[in-house]
Design an enzyme around this catalytic site. Structure first.
Site, short mmCIF file in Angstrom:
data_model
loop_
_atom_site.label_atom_id
_atom_site.label_comp_id
_atom_site.label_asym_id
_atom_site.label_seq_id
_atom_site.Cartn_x
_atom_site.Cartn_y
_atom_site.Cartn_z
N LYS A 52 0.80 -1.23 0.00
CA LYS A 52 0.00 0.00 0.00
C LYS A 52 0.83 1.28 0.00
O LYS A 52 0.30 2.36 -0.17
CB LYS A 52 -0.90 0.02 1.25
CG LYS A 52 -1.97 -1.04 1.26
CD LYS A 52 -2.79 -1.00 2.52
CE LYS A 52 -2.15 -1.73 3.67
NZ LYS A 52 -2.14 -3.19 3.57
N ASP A 80 -3.51 1.47 9.00
CA ASP A 80 -3.63 0.57 7.86
C ASP A 80 -4.96 0.83 7.12
O ASP A 80 -4.99 0.92 5.89
CB ASP A 80 -3.55 -0.86 8.39
CG ASP A 80 -3.68 -1.87 7.29
OD1 ASP A 80 -2.78 -1.90 6.42
OD2 ASP A 80 -4.68 -2.62 7.27
N LYS A 109 -5.74 2.40 3.24
CA LYS A 109 -6.65 1.83 2.24
C LYS A 109 -7.68 2.87 1.80
O LYS A 109 -8.05 2.95 0.61
CB LYS A 109 -7.36 0.60 2.81
CG LYS A 109 -6.39 -0.56 3.01
CD LYS A 109 -7.03 -1.73 3.72
CE LYS A 109 -6.03 -2.86 3.91
NZ LYS A 109 -6.45 -3.82 4.93
N GLU A 120 -1.05 -8.04 12.93
CA GLU A 120 0.34 -7.77 12.61
C GLU A 120 1.15 -8.19 13.84
O GLU A 120 0.60 -8.29 14.94
CB GLU A 120 0.54 -6.26 12.38
CG GLU A 120 -0.15 -5.72 11.14
CD GLU A 120 0.42 -6.27 9.85
OE1 GLU A 120 1.66 -6.35 9.72
OE2 GLU A 120 -0.37 -6.68 8.97
N ALA A 171 -7.66 -7.47 0.07
CA ALA A 171 -6.92 -8.65 -0.43
C ALA A 171 -7.39 -9.02 -1.82
O ALA A 171 -7.31 -8.22 -2.74
CB ALA A 171 -7.04 -9.81 0.56
N GLY A 203 -5.40 -12.53 4.91
CA GLY A 203 -4.83 -13.87 4.90
C GLY A 203 -4.02 -14.07 3.63
O GLY A 203 -4.35 -13.54 2.58
#
Ligand code: ADP
Ligand code: ASP
Ligand code: MG
Length: 834
Positions: free
Chosen positions: A593, A692, A696, A681, A625, A811
């Site tokens: 990212k 995070d 996004k 994390e 993802a 994942g």
């Protein structure tokens, strides 16, 4: 013409020619004899080349002698040793001795002529012709002696035929011209046409009308075969070499080149002219006149499918072959004064002709404002001089502005009869070249539409060849791939690639070639591609010290059309290189990212870099993802929808925490458990801080067209200020002091029939927020499973009932799957037919 063939009847001749590659050593001679005696045809004419490399040595001897190089005797001795070894292997002692006696007599003659040459210091053409021809005389007399001995006294009759007595040629500007009348008469006089048995004939050599020995030019044995085919009214000509047939491209440059089943004479001629070395361009002419079919076959695999060259081929392929001519220069003359003035071209080519500079390709814009032509690079300087001289007045008076030569170029030629009248063929060529970042300097298409030729940079010739070859589906689309970060996601991606690689190659001719794997400290480089089935072992044993610049240089090679870097790290230091890579034509696929959420200026520079390099940048994996979030957003915008807002749960970790939390177990305990399960994390603060999610959101905001910076996102962090610093353990300990506050918030919401969720939201007005919100228990976000992500697009079209994308959003498997999907999307952009 057909009638000639049939009138030849059952006793018709069949010509078999074996090239230098087929008579390299004794074992090869045995193979050739086996093929000949396996034919079961009464009348065979066997034309042989010199043993591989012998003609080169003989010609270099003349050069050496003219230079008075003292190395001549040693070279002659080397030739003797080579032939002696073959003779002693093939013949019995007496046979070998008598053959060698003749050979030594020849060598004495050669030495004598070379001695004269060195005294005169001149390598006259007739000397070259004489000396160069010995190779064929030696190979054929050796073969004849061997075949005779092998057949024994009762076997099929055999006769060595001296081609120098029969083939008469006159050398002119267009090369050797066969004097058919004389040649036919001389052959008749030799009695050979009436002979019942095997003729063994030296290729390459001939005589001129005065009776002086000459040759048919380099690689002329193919021509010999076809001349004898015509003279003997042969039913067929077989050219035996070391490949299965005419291949769709030079196999040394395009390893996946395939054998063309059938070709027309014109196609074969065009391919040969444009450098397909397997057959000599002049070969076809005598065969065409009599419609004699020519087969190109492999001496070392005689039963493999081969190529048939004939008048009316029956082949499905539209493009038959793609070739290159290297070391080419362009002469370009430009000037407004040429428009509408007849004769400029005539004067240009006349000037070049005067200097015997051969023109390979011509292209003129229909405005007549410029003409350019391709010539051999070694003639470039001379050509520029003579053209300037020819137009000296126009240059002085300004009717012609410039005469320019550009060197270091190559010509790529795409050949096939089927291209005539089929629209879109040239578009495909140019598309493939464009996608591979190849600049086209000049274009020519013959009026026959059998050939499209383009002039490209010399160093890009192989790359151009491969890209064009792949675009016609003749060979796989090869992507040279470098994977950075074989960690959690990268590792799974490599395993996924390993599983699908063979199928993708088989079904879509897509060659995903991982040529480098790099971690923060070490890298594994491979030329032909890492065998992904056991990449870990290779990495363990073969990785060297990491060096990002060298890694990129290795992955981006000129001969492979496309380069892709897959960045599976979360590193800012890697993301900082994207602009340079994209500008250099390297495609990037990544779930990282950092580049898209960096300062707006950098993210915007990526667009310019992409345009400059003609490259693609795919990052579906950065949000949700493998879920189709970015692509959905793009589709909406590109089809004219108006995005009002995007909101959602963008963190699998935070989704999990709030899905599980029901007040019965303290919030801090759930965080600890999630960390132990590997859902967070390494430092859970990275998730809980909301940064995070904010990244996004920035990525989506920018995708919406908003110029938003990370600092402008209002983030309501779940990390209490006092715990922002310090060890992970102390953070987890300290978090329990805040359990009561979280419980209180939860209970308050519950009483109002609501739930807590960690949501990110961005609106068209540029408002961006991240934090815990209370949502109705029936809300879409309240009913997701475990680590699901959910993204809700409110748009002009989807306004009453928003568009929702939902599913597992974290994942390694799904993230790697998203990256893989991007890689396939990229392949499709680059021309793979998925
Ligand atoms: P020979 O000695 O049999 O005449 P050459 O070396 O002259 O053989 O020609 C055969 C070689 O031509 C092959 O080994 C191959 O590497 C090369 N070649 C170049 N282009 C092509 C092509 N399009 N198809 C087949 N072979 C090609
Ligand atoms: N031996 C000759 C050459 O090398 C002719 C041939 O091999 O076709 O050019
Ligand atoms: Mg050849």
């Amino acid at each position: 013409m057909q009638s000639t063939k049939s009138s030849a009847g059952a006793g018709a001749w069949v010509v078999h020619k074996f090239g230098g590659t087929s008579v390299r050593d004794a074992a090869c001679f045995r193979k050739v004899a086996g093929i000949i005696d396996g034919q079961g045809v009464p009348r065979l004419a066997v034309v042989l080349s010199a043993a591989r490399g012998v003609t080169d040595v003989l010609l270099s001897l003349v050069d050496m002698a003219a230079r008075q190089d003292p190395g001549v005797p040693a070279q002659i001795q080397a030739l003797r040793e080579r032939h002696q070894a073959i003779a002693e292997d093939l013949l019995d002692a007496a046979g070998a001795a008598s053959w060698l006696a003749r050979f030594d007599a020849d060598c004495a003659d050669v030495a004598g002529v070379l001695h004269t040459t060195s005294l005169l210091r001149s390598d006259a053409q007739n000397v070259r012709d004489l000396i160069a021809g010995y190779g064929e005389l030696w190979s054929t007399t050796l073969f004849a002696a061997f075949l005779q001995a092998r057949r024994g006294s009762g076997g099929t009759a055999l006769q060595w035929l001296d081609a120098r007595q029969c083939v008469v040629v006159e050398w002119g500007a267009l090369g050797p011209a066969v004097q058919w009348e004389q040649s036919r008469a001389r052959l008749q006089a030799s009695g050979a046409p009436q002979f019942q048995g095997t003729l063994v004939i030296p290729g390459f050599v001939a005589r001129d009308p005065r009776g002086v020995q000459t040759t048919l030019g380099r690689n002329g044995s193919d021509f010999s075969a076809s001349i004898f085919g015509a003279l003997l009214d042969a039913a067929a000509i077989h050219i035996w070499t070391d490949v299965d047939g005419v291949l769709s491209a030079d196999p040394r440059r395009v390893p996946n080149a395939q054998v063309i089943d059938q070709l027309s004479y014109s196609e074969a001629m065009e391919l040969a002219y444009f450098g397909a070395k397997v057959i000599h361009p002049q070969t076809m002419a005598p065969a065409i006149g009599r419609a004699i079919p020519i087969y190109i076959r492999n001496t070392f695999a005689p039963d493999n499918p081969c190529t048939l060259i004939c008048a009316e081929p029956n082949s499905e392929l539209m493009v038959k072959g793609i070739t290159t001519i290297e070391d080419v220069a362009l002469v370009n003359i430009e000037g407004a004064g040429m428009i509408g003035v007849p004769g400029t071209a005539h004067r240009l080519f006349g000037a070049l002709r005067e200097e015997a500079i051969s023109v390979i390709l011509i292209s003129q814009g229909s405005s007549e404002h410029s003409i350019c032509c391709a010539i051999p690079a070694r003639e470039a300087d001379r050509a520029e001089r003579v053209v300037r001289a020819a137009f000296v007045r126009e240059l002085a008076e300004g009717q012609i502005q410039s005469v320019e030569t550009v060197k270091d170029l190559a010509i790529l030629a795409v050949v096939g009869d089927g291209m005539a009248g089929t629209p879109g063929v040239s578009a495909k060529v140019f598309n493939a070249l464009g996608q591979a970042g190849i600049n086209v300097r000049a274009i020519a298409q013959g009026a026959s539409e059998r050939n499209i030729s383009v002039v490209v940079e010399g160093r890009q010739a192989t790359r151009a060849l491969r890209a064009a070859h792949a675009s016609f589906y003749l060979s796989p689309n090869t992507l040279s791939i470098g994977v950075i970060g074989p960690g959690t996601v990268g590792r799974v991606l490599l395993d996924q690639l390993a599983g699908e690689q063979a199928r993708l190659a088989r079904e879509f001719k897509l060659d995903l070639r991982v040529r480098g794997i790099m971690s923060s400290r070490r890298m594994l480089l491979s030329d032909r591609g890492v065998d992904l089935a056991n990449w870990k072992q290779q990495y363990e044993s073969g990785a060297t010290d990491g060096d990002l610049a060298r890694f990129i240089e290795h992955v981006q090679v000129d001969y492979l059309p496309h380069t892709v870097i897959i960045d599976c790290t979360a590193d800012e230091s890697v993301a900082r290189h994207y602009a340079d890579w994209l500008a250099a034509g390297i495609h990037i696929v990544t779930p990282n990212k950092k580049a898209n959420s960096a300062a707006m200026e950098y993210t915007e520079s990526l667009r310019a870099a992409r345009r400059q390099g003609g490259s693609h940048y795919l990052y579906e994996g950065t949000v949700g993802a493998g879920l189709p979030v970015i692509q959905t957003l793009r589709d909406l915008r590109e089809t004219g929808d108006e995005i009002h807002s995007i909101e959602g749960i963008f963190s699998g970790t935070l989704a999990y925490l709030f899905n599980v939390y029901d007040g019965s177990v303290p919030f801090s305990a759930i965080v600890k458990e999630a960390k132990n399960l590997g859902y967070t994390e390494p430092d859970p603060r990275d998730d809980l801080s909301g940064t995070d999610v904010a990244r996004k959101l920035i990525i989506l905001a920018r995708e919406m067209g908003l110029k938003l910076e990370l600092a402008q996102v209002k983030v309501d962090s779940l990390v209490p200020a006092e715990l922002a610093k310090g060890s992970i353990e102390s953070f987890l300990e300290g978090l329990s002091r805040h359990d009561a506050a979280m419980l209180q918030r939860y209970e308050a919401a519950r009483k109002a029939g609501k739930v807590l969720r960690f949501v990110g939201r961005v609106t068209a007005q540029g408002e961006a927020t991240v934090g815990v919100v209370e949502l109705d228990a029936k809300h879409a976000f309240a009913n997701i499973a475990l680590t699901d992500n959910v993204v809700r697009f409110a748009t002009a079209r989807y306004n009453k009932n928003p568009l929702i994308v939902q599913g597992p959003g974290a994942g390694p498997e799904v993230t790697a799957g998203g990256v893989f999907a991007d890689l396939l999307r990229l392949s499709a952009y680059l021309g793979a037919r998925m």
